[in-house]
Scaffold this active site. Structure first.
Site, PDB file in Angstrom:
ATOM      1  N   ASP A 126      42.095  30.902   0.190  1.00  0.00           N
ATOM      2  CA  ASP A 126      41.914  31.383  -1.313  1.00  0.00           C
ATOM      3  C   ASP A 126      40.706  30.615  -1.852  1.00  0.00           C
ATOM      4  O   ASP A 126      40.550  29.545  -1.991  1.00  0.00           O
ATOM      5  CB  ASP A 126      43.224  30.694  -1.759  1.00  0.00           C
ATOM      6  CG  ASP A 126      43.842  31.693  -2.643  1.00  0.00           C
ATOM      7  OD1 ASP A 126      42.999  32.038  -3.777  1.00  0.00           O
ATOM      8  OD2 ASP A 126      45.123  31.814  -2.767  1.00  0.00           O
ATOM      9  N   ASP A 164      40.626  34.302  -6.469  1.00  0.00           N
ATOM     10  CA  ASP A 164      41.630  34.073  -7.324  1.00  0.00           C
ATOM     11  C   ASP A 164      40.931  34.364  -8.673  1.00  0.00           C
ATOM     12  O   ASP A 164      39.784  34.221  -9.053  1.00  0.00           O
ATOM     13  CB  ASP A 164      41.765  32.310  -7.509  1.00  0.00           C
ATOM     14  CG  ASP A 164      42.851  32.072  -8.409  1.00  0.00           C
ATOM     15  OD1 ASP A 164      44.364  32.586  -8.071  1.00  0.00           O
ATOM     16  OD2 ASP A 164      42.742  31.344  -9.122  1.00  0.00           O
ATOM     17  N   GLU A 207      41.218  39.231  -7.050  1.00  0.00           N
ATOM     18  CA  GLU A 207      42.342  39.305  -7.916  1.00  0.00           C
ATOM     19  C   GLU A 207      41.812  39.973  -9.102  1.00  0.00           C
ATOM     20  O   GLU A 207      41.450  39.254  -9.871  1.00  0.00           O
ATOM     21  CB  GLU A 207      43.122  38.138  -7.948  1.00  0.00           C
ATOM     22  CG  GLU A 207      44.449  38.326  -8.614  1.00  0.00           C
ATOM     23  CD  GLU A 207      44.846  36.881  -9.265  1.00  0.00           C
ATOM     24  OE1 GLU A 207      46.292  36.862  -9.681  1.00  0.00           O
ATOM     25  OE2 GLU A 207      44.256  35.866  -9.417  1.00  0.00           O
ATOM     26  N   HIS A 244      52.834  35.209  -4.679  1.00  0.00           N
ATOM     27  CA  HIS A 244      53.362  33.936  -4.994  1.00  0.00           C
ATOM     28  C   HIS A 244      53.314  34.053  -6.675  1.00  0.00           C
ATOM     29  O   HIS A 244      53.994  32.998  -7.221  1.00  0.00           O
ATOM     30  CB  HIS A 244      52.553  32.684  -4.512  1.00  0.00           C
ATOM     31  CG  HIS A 244      51.096  32.895  -5.068  1.00  0.00           C
ATOM     32  ND1 HIS A 244      50.251  33.930  -4.770  1.00  0.00           N
ATOM     33  CD2 HIS A 244      50.336  32.126  -5.841  1.00  0.00           C
ATOM     34  CE1 HIS A 244      49.093  33.717  -5.423  1.00  0.00           C
ATOM     35  NE2 HIS A 244      49.343  32.426  -6.201  1.00  0.00           N
ATOM     36  N   ASP A 245      52.876  34.870  -7.219  1.00  0.00           N
ATOM     37  CA  ASP A 245      53.041  34.834  -8.808  1.00  0.00           C
ATOM     38  C   ASP A 245      54.051  36.027  -9.353  1.00  0.00           C
ATOM     39  O   ASP A 245      54.302  36.224 -10.498  1.00  0.00           O
ATOM     40  CB  ASP A 245      51.492  35.498  -9.507  1.00  0.00           C
ATOM     41  CG  ASP A 245      50.575  34.299  -8.935  1.00  0.00           C
ATOM     42  OD1 ASP A 245      50.763  33.214  -9.059  1.00  0.00           O
ATOM     43  OD2 ASP A 245      49.569  34.997  -8.928  1.00  0.00           O
TER      44      ASP A 245
HETATM   45  C1  GLC Z   1      45.858  33.268  -9.992  1.00  0.00           C
HETATM   46  C2  GLC Z   1      46.866  32.687  -8.946  1.00  0.00           C
HETATM   47  C3  GLC Z   1      47.846  31.903  -9.687  1.00  0.00           C
HETATM   48  C4  GLC Z   1      47.127  30.842 -10.460  1.00  0.00           C
HETATM   49  C5  GLC Z   1      46.173  31.382 -11.259  1.00  0.00           C
HETATM   50  C6  GLC Z   1      45.229  30.348 -11.612  1.00  0.00           C
HETATM   51  O1  GLC Z   1      46.559  34.145 -10.828  1.00  0.00           O
HETATM   52  O2  GLC Z   1      47.485  33.716  -7.986  1.00  0.00           O
HETATM   53  O3  GLC Z   1      48.840  31.427  -8.850  1.00  0.00           O
HETATM   54  O4  GLC Z   1      48.216  30.090 -11.283  1.00  0.00           O
HETATM   55  O5  GLC Z   1      45.418  32.385 -10.730  1.00  0.00           O
HETATM   56  O6  GLC Z   1      44.334  29.705 -10.573  1.00  0.00           O
END
Ligand code: GLC
Ligand code: CA
Length: 539
Positions: free
Chosen positions: A97, A198, A240, A315-316
């Site tokens: 990540d 991310d 992402e 995980h979100d």
């Molecule tokens: C992304 C991650 C999330 C995190 C955010 C800030 O959306 O998947 O879990 O809180 O970024 O890094």
């Protein structure tokens, strides 16, 4: 030649919750190593490992204080290298990540930067004067409140699009960019399989115009990153990107542009929230809309010049069967339906740990049981605005991130076999019923549907490369599609709903591939069972 990641199935491990090996209630690298044989049995090609870097843990590792160190709660750098090697032995690559929109406020760069305005690291972050004694503008943090935080010492604000302990990096500084590339090369040299990036869509931001996602410099930076890091390696990269359209997804992933392998897009995430509001403002899902979004991302991008990823969970976001399927009576059928519909589509599928055994959400009844910073901040903000506790908890139970972060349920022993100690987040009490050990013993379990779908992808080019074509006029609740490659034609049919649905289709069945009810001999004037899904080869 087709790159490996177009044929791959990726499995996301959330390290804190996967497997504890040393009895402290927190998952760790050695725990992951001990479960590699299980993942090999499932058949996956790569693991996306959520962050294990040194971190104060404000956002469970998405707040990094040293990119080149492993957090002691997860183990050591030697353990990390061991994980990469042990995975490689099983033909599994480790995708790291990459969290470079921001660091932790405990990162040495930020500790320096906030010392003074002329500190050499000051410009690694985004500092602005206030406007008439107020914040520079109305940019908001994803974790509630303003994105600007006052620094009393140097009398300026810094930008944080997430928690105030996650200051945003200033990507317009070339020295900072080079430091990031060096760090990426440090990991590439360790033999990793790629990067999951991310909130990468935020790095090209223009804070003075209040532009965060899809800023003017996003694609130039990604092209520069590609050239300086992974461009000459056989790695996969996935961004992402919450604000992608099919056109934007092509910009990221057209091989001719030398940016990323593929993106995660989230268009379906807004379907059960009120228009123009936050994810916490709930409304029921309309299956017709879900179907439309799924089809759009199969047909509106040109897979010869772009690539997409396929996923229900991470995980979100909450567990999909609790959210859009049925985690009670039809838990197994709906889990298999979601798996079948997604894994036979065009793109690279991702499985989030626990999804392969049909794990479910677990509601809380008090904020003291919540760990996630996003939910806690929202709770406090809404409480101050006058919302009732009950309403806020309802939103948290529907959408909160702890839902998918509970420990993996390995067996029916204490703490679900996750740990000998009290887990950092309570185990879902349904672990006696839903666990890996039980799933492995039952040939009809959700696990074996996933295993079979992965195998179908590995053995049949039509799953990787076939064109997608929608079967029209099946109604809002039934999604049926063909995959077509040369003379070969596969048909996938899924009842997205918990009610029986009429379906009528004339087809000569050459081979039944899989299904979550009995094999069918004809599809003419039939009634699909709740969450029924199957795939077959046509003559
Ligand atoms: C992304 C991650 C999330 C995190 C955010 C800030 O959306 O998947 O879990 O809180 O970024 O890094
Ligand atoms: Ca541990």
């Amino acid at each position: 030649m087709t790159p490996w990641w177009k044929k791959a199935v990726v499995y996301q491990v959330y390290p804190k919750s996967f497997q504890d090996s040393n009895g402290d209630g927190i998952g760790d690298l050695n725990g992951i190593i001990s479960r590699l044989d299980y993942l090999q049995k499932l058949g996956i090609d790569a693991i996306w490992l959520s962050p294990v870097y040194q971190s104060p843990g404000i956002d469970n590792g998405y707040d990094i204080s040293d990119y080149e160190a492993i957090d002691p709660q997860y183990g050591t750098m030697a353990d990390m290298e061991n994980l990469i090697q042990e995975a490689k032995k099983r033909n599994i690559r480790i995708v790291m990540d990459l969290v470079v929109n921001h660091t932790s406020d405990q990162h040495k760069w930020f500790i320096e930067a906030k010392k003074s305005k002329d500190n050499p690291y000051r410009d690694y972050y985004i500092w602005r004067d206030g406007t008439d004694g107020e914040v520079p503008n109305d940019m908001k943090s994803s974790f509630s409140g303003s994105a600007w935080q006052w620094d009393e010492n140097t009398k300026q604000y810094y930008l944080h699009l997430f928690a105030k302990q996650q200051p945003d990096l200033n990507w317009s500084n070339p020295e900072l960019r080079q430091k990031i590339y060096d760090m990426m090369n440090f990991w590439i040299d360790k033999g990793i399989g790629g990067f999951r990036m991310d909130v990468i869509e935020l790095i090209g931001k223009d804070p003075d115009k209040a532009i965060s996602a899809n800023g003017p410099m996003l694609h130039p930076y990604l092209q520069e990153m590609n050239k300086n890091t992974f461009g000459n390696h056989d790695l996969m990269t996935v961004g992402e990107t919450w604000n992608s359209t099919p056109k934007i997804a092509e910009e990221y992933s057209d091989p001719a542009r030398h940016e990323l392998s593929m993106v995660f897009q989230f268009e379906n995430q807004g379907l059960d929230q009120q228009a123009g509001k936050e994810k916490w403002d709930l409304r029921p899902l309309n299956l017709g809309e879900l179907k439309k979004v799924l089809v759009k991302w199969q047909t509106d991008i040109d897979f010869d010049h772009a690539w997409n990823s396929l996923f229900w969970e991470n995980h979100d976001i909450p567990r999909v069967i609790s959210r859009w399927g049925d985690d009670g009576k039809y838990r197994i059928q709906s889990a298999k339906m979601f798996a079948t519909v997604l894994h036979l589509m065009h793109g690279t599928p991702y499985i989030y740990n626990g999804e392969e055994i049909g794990m479910t959400n677990y509601p809380v009844d008090d904020i003291s049981q919540v760990e996630d910073i996003e939910s806690i901040n929202m709770y406090n903000e809404r409480l101050a605005k006058g919302y009732s506790k009950q309403d806020i908890l309802k939103s948290i139970n529907a959408k909160g991130r702890d839902n998918a972060r509970r420990p993996i349920q390995w067996n029916d022993q204490e703490n679900a076999g996750f740990s000998e100690a009290k887990p950092w987040l309570k185990v879902n009490p349904n672990y006696k019923e839903i666990n890996v050990e039980k799933a492995l013993k039952d040939p009809n379990s959700v696990f074996y549907t996933y295993q079979k779908l992965i195998k179908l992808r590995h053995e049949n080019p039509i799953v990787v490369d076939g064109d997608f074509k929608l079967v029209e006029n099946t109604g809002d609740s039934v999604l049926a599609y063909w995959r077509i490659l040369g003379d070969e034609k596969w048909l996938v049919v899924a009842n997205l709903s918990g009610e029986k649905q009429k379906f009528d289709h004339k087809v000569d069945i050459k081979k039944w591939l899989l299904g979550n009810y009995d094999e069918r001999k004809s599809l003419e004037n039939i009634e699909l069972e709740p969450y029924e899904a199957f795939a077959l080869v046509e003559k």
